[in-house]
Design an enzyme around this catalytic site. Structure first.
Site, mmCIF file in Angstrom:
data_model
loop_
_atom_site.group_PDB
_atom_site.id
_atom_site.type_symbol
_atom_site.label_atom_id
_atom_site.label_comp_id
_atom_site.label_asym_id
_atom_site.label_seq_id
_atom_site.Cartn_x
_atom_site.Cartn_y
_atom_site.Cartn_z
ATOM 1 N N ASN A 74 -2.426 -1.486 13.627
ATOM 2 C CA ASN A 74 -3.758 -1.403 13.417
ATOM 3 C C ASN A 74 -4.206 -0.128 14.048
ATOM 4 O O ASN A 74 -5.177 0.458 13.696
ATOM 5 C CB ASN A 74 -4.507 -2.660 14.037
ATOM 6 C CG ASN A 74 -4.306 -4.114 13.254
ATOM 7 O OD1 ASN A 74 -3.421 -3.966 12.286
ATOM 8 N ND2 ASN A 74 -4.535 -4.988 13.985
ATOM 9 N N SER B 27 -12.538 25.101 -28.169
ATOM 10 C CA SER B 27 -12.499 23.579 -28.730
ATOM 11 C C SER B 27 -11.333 23.594 -29.838
ATOM 12 O O SER B 27 -11.131 24.724 -30.439
ATOM 13 C CB SER B 27 -14.056 23.864 -29.589
ATOM 14 O OG SER B 27 -13.798 22.731 -30.615
ATOM 15 N N SER C 14 0.808 -1.223 0.108
ATOM 16 C CA SER C 14 -0.044 0.007 0.038
ATOM 17 C C SER C 14 0.898 1.407 0.076
ATOM 18 O O SER C 14 0.484 2.219 -0.266
ATOM 19 C CB SER C 14 -1.000 -0.016 1.265
ATOM 20 O OG SER C 14 0.055 -0.160 2.188
ATOM 21 N N GLU D 178 -18.477 21.635 -16.272
ATOM 22 C CA GLU D 178 -18.693 20.471 -16.573
ATOM 23 C C GLU D 178 -18.036 19.497 -15.656
ATOM 24 O O GLU D 178 -18.478 18.144 -15.356
ATOM 25 C CB GLU D 178 -18.223 20.278 -17.870
ATOM 26 C CG GLU D 178 -19.389 20.930 -18.982
ATOM 27 C CD GLU D 178 -18.730 21.100 -20.297
ATOM 28 O OE1 GLU D 178 -19.060 20.003 -20.984
ATOM 29 O OE2 GLU D 178 -18.178 22.038 -20.653
ATOM 30 N N HIS E 170 -39.331 22.642 -12.897
ATOM 31 C CA HIS E 170 -39.346 21.998 -14.203
ATOM 32 C C HIS E 170 -38.721 22.460 -15.395
ATOM 33 O O HIS E 170 -38.834 22.342 -16.533
ATOM 34 C CB HIS E 170 -40.657 21.637 -14.748
ATOM 35 C CG HIS E 170 -41.750 21.280 -13.370
ATOM 36 N ND1 HIS E 170 -42.000 20.104 -13.017
ATOM 37 C CD2 HIS E 170 -42.560 21.975 -12.751
ATOM 38 C CE1 HIS E 170 -42.582 19.972 -11.898
ATOM 39 N NE2 HIS E 170 -43.134 21.141 -11.693
ATOM 40 N N GLN F 216 -7.325 -1.770 4.591
ATOM 41 C CA GLN F 216 -6.486 -1.036 3.719
ATOM 42 C C GLN F 216 -7.089 -0.385 2.623
ATOM 43 O O GLN F 216 -6.334 0.744 2.162
ATOM 44 C CB GLN F 216 -5.089 -2.113 3.504
ATOM 45 C CG GLN F 216 -4.327 -1.426 2.522
ATOM 46 C CD GLN F 216 -2.979 -2.286 2.442
ATOM 47 O OE1 GLN F 216 -2.322 -2.761 3.352
ATOM 48 N NE2 GLN F 216 -2.757 -2.879 1.301
ATOM 49 N N TYR G 49 -9.833 -5.588 13.495
ATOM 50 C CA TYR G 49 -9.081 -5.172 12.185
ATOM 51 C C TYR G 49 -9.053 -6.214 10.933
ATOM 52 O O TYR G 49 -8.861 -7.457 11.357
ATOM 53 C CB TYR G 49 -7.670 -4.566 12.472
ATOM 54 C CG TYR G 49 -6.975 -4.240 11.215
ATOM 55 C CD1 TYR G 49 -7.306 -2.920 10.570
ATOM 56 C CD2 TYR G 49 -6.130 -5.277 10.371
ATOM 57 C CE1 TYR G 49 -6.551 -2.631 9.381
ATOM 58 C CE2 TYR G 49 -5.621 -4.967 9.159
ATOM 59 C CZ TYR G 49 -5.577 -3.833 8.661
ATOM 60 O OH TYR G 49 -5.097 -3.308 7.547
ATOM 61 N N LYS H 174 -16.380 28.454 -30.156
ATOM 62 C CA LYS H 174 -16.601 28.035 -29.012
ATOM 63 C C LYS H 174 -15.887 28.431 -27.639
ATOM 64 O O LYS H 174 -14.627 28.575 -27.791
ATOM 65 C CB LYS H 174 -16.780 26.447 -28.876
ATOM 66 C CG LYS H 174 -17.897 25.943 -29.822
ATOM 67 C CD LYS H 174 -17.985 24.608 -29.606
ATOM 68 C CE LYS H 174 -18.615 24.127 -28.490
ATOM 69 N NZ LYS H 174 -19.128 22.700 -28.452
HETATM 70 N N1 ARG Z 1 -1.272 -1.116 5.746
HETATM 71 C C1 ARG Z 1 -2.358 -1.631 6.475
HETATM 72 C C2 ARG Z 1 -3.605 -0.796 6.318
HETATM 73 O O1 ARG Z 1 -3.583 0.113 5.890
HETATM 74 C C3 ARG Z 1 -1.743 -1.068 7.960
HETATM 75 C C4 ARG Z 1 -2.402 -2.142 9.076
HETATM 76 C C5 ARG Z 1 -1.875 -3.473 8.575
HETATM 77 N N2 ARG Z 1 -2.035 -4.356 9.660
HETATM 78 C C6 ARG Z 1 -1.938 -5.699 9.699
HETATM 79 N N3 ARG Z 1 -2.112 -6.235 10.796
HETATM 80 N N4 ARG Z 1 -1.518 -6.246 8.584
HETATM 81 O O2 ARG Z 1 -4.774 -1.033 6.714
#
Ligand code: ARG
Length: 457
Positions: free
Chosen positions: A112, A279, A25, A292, A158, A324, A319, A285
């Site tokens: 967590n 345009s 991530s 938009e 309307h 994530q 959790y 235009k």
């Molecule tokens: N990258 C994880 C998230 O965004 C962090 C927490 C991960 N915790 C774990 N026990 N794998 O949620």
């Protein structure tokens, strides 16, 4: 070279490359880096103060984190996908910088509680930014309202001409809506501004943490009472996305009005050159692209709300890694909403209404209700008056004539109750100013609203 995992102790095989790529991530949660470091510094200081780790170790950790913070700010920090997320990237860098002592930072903490602490710090700051941007938009609307008290225009239901209003009334209506949006964000802040840190993985922590201390340093107003709730819940964040969605819906409505008003057919307003685009094929235009795009970007924000609602549906306590997935939709919604509010503020500031065209369109059959009410004041039941004026409209339309062209003699043919003063009703300003009820469009009421906002924005 593969990085050694911080959690690698119990594993004899290295992680499959696909899994590494699929589960990482850091490519997006690095957005939380500075908030994560703030959380870590507060945690380390508290560990030292509580003598859970030696004070001098805590100091080394804090110095190391501060250096890492500088590297990140200067764009020098090397993010590594093999290290999974923002938290482990920073922790690993700390250990590399100050040695094994860096490994003491994670005492009495889990990712967590760590991740949701950083996320709440981020969202608190962004919510405050959004509130400030909404204030700017409200100010722009108020200023436009002050400039347009003396422009009458047709209001629509309307998308048919309904009754004349003062243009200021329109801008003040949106001021009300964006003010409620702001209130919703402020209210939501109470629920975002709560500290989960110190909840551990889910059950609390077996070291004597001082959560008051970390909350104070991080600027959280309250501490979350229940560690399961603190690590597992995302409802305050979903609420943010719901608020963002409502705000985007309001922005899309005003966008749509201005797009229509800017068309050659309406020509009610002129958009400034600097906020429109041309345009590539049609030289004539001047496109309202910003409007938009605000209208179009609503989909992303609703999408984010749906994503988070779906992620938490049926999710078991506490959790789960599913959580994530809560970040990218929020980052995208924040960016989209901020951009949309800024864009709308610029448009409102520079919008030029075309008074003569609006005024002209405000007359004619938009005044039919008022003609009927004229008869009502003379004792005719409203339903009958409605019918009589309907006949007048039919009579004029069949001759391709506007209401203003009618003479007193003609009016008398439909009802003998019409007298000289009935012709006043053909003036949209007169008609607008007759609507004096609280909240109505009469000039005096509009000026009261403006006065209110001058004191309460
Ligand atoms: N990258 C994880 C998230 O965004 C962090 C927490 C991960 N915790 C774990 N026990 N794998 O949620």
């Amino acid at each position: 070279m593969a990085e050694k995992k911080l959690w690698g102790g119990r594993f004899s095989e290295s992680t499959d490359a696909f899994v590494e790529e699929f589960t990482e991530s850091v490519s997006f949660d690095k957005e939380l880096a500075l908030y994560d470091i703030a959380g870590s510094i507060a945690h380390a200081r508290m560990l030292g103060n509580q003598e859970i780790i030696p004070k001098e170790d805590a100091e080394k950790i804090i110095k190391g984190l501060e250096k890492i913070r500088e590297e990140i700010k200067q764009g020098k920090f090397q993010w590594k996908k093999e290290l999974e997320d923002v938290h482990m990237n920073i922790e690993k860098a700390l250990i590399e910088k100050i040695g094994d002592i860096g490994g003491k930072l994670h005492t009495g903490r889990s990712r967590n509680d760590q991740v949701i602490t950083a996320f709440r710090l981020y969202l608190k700051e962004e919510t405050n930014n959004i509130i400030n941007l909404l204030r700017q938009l409200k100010k722009a609307l108020l200023k436009k309202a002050e400039e347009t008290v003396d422009i009458v225009m047709p209001a629509y239901t309307h998308l048919q001409r309904a009754q004349p209003i003062r243009l200021a009334h329109y801008f003040l209506a949106y001021l009300e809506m964006f003010n409620r949006d702001e209130e919703r964000f402020k209210d939501n802040l109470k629920r975002i501004d709560q500290m989960p840190l110190g909840s551990g993985a889910l059950a609390g922590v077996d070291f004597p943490l001082d959560r008051e201390q970390t909350a104070k340093e991080l600027g959280f107003s309250t501490i979350m009472r229940n560690s399961l709730d603190a690590t597992a819940s995302r409802d305050a964040i979903i609420e943010f996305l719901a608020n963002a969605s409502i705000c985007m819906a309001n922005l899309s409505r005003i966008s749509e009005d201005l797009i229509i008003w800017n068309s050659a057919e309406f020509s009610f307003v002129e958009l400034p050159d600097k906020l429109t685009t041309g345009s590539s094929i049609m030289p004539q235009k001047k496109n309202p692209d910003v409007l938009e795009l605000i209208r179009g970007k609503v989909g992303r924000v609703y999408g984010s709300l749906m994503a988070l609602l779906t992620i938490v549906k049926g999710l078991p306590m506490a959790y789960n890694r599913d959580l994530q997935e809560d970040k990218e939709p929020v980052f995208d919604a924040v960016k989209t909403l901020k951009g949309s509010i800024i864009g709308m503020t610029k448009i409102i500031e520079d919008l030029k209404p075309r008074k003569e065209i609006m005024e002209k369109s405000a007359g004619g059959f938009a005044l039919a209700t008022d003609l009927a009410n004229y008869l009502v004041r003379k004792g005719v039941p409203f339903r009958n008056a409605h019918h009589i004026v309907g006949q007048i409209v039919g009579y004029l339309t069949s001759q391709n004539r506007e209401l203003e062209s009618i003479t007193l003699e003609e009016l008398k043919k439909f009802s003998p109750l019409f007298e000289e003063d009935a012709l006043q009703i053909l003036d949209p300003y007169f008609v607008a100013d007759a609507r004096k009820t609280y909240g109505g469009t009469a000039k005096e009421r509009i000026l009261e609203q403006i006065q209110f906002w001058k004191q309460n924005i």
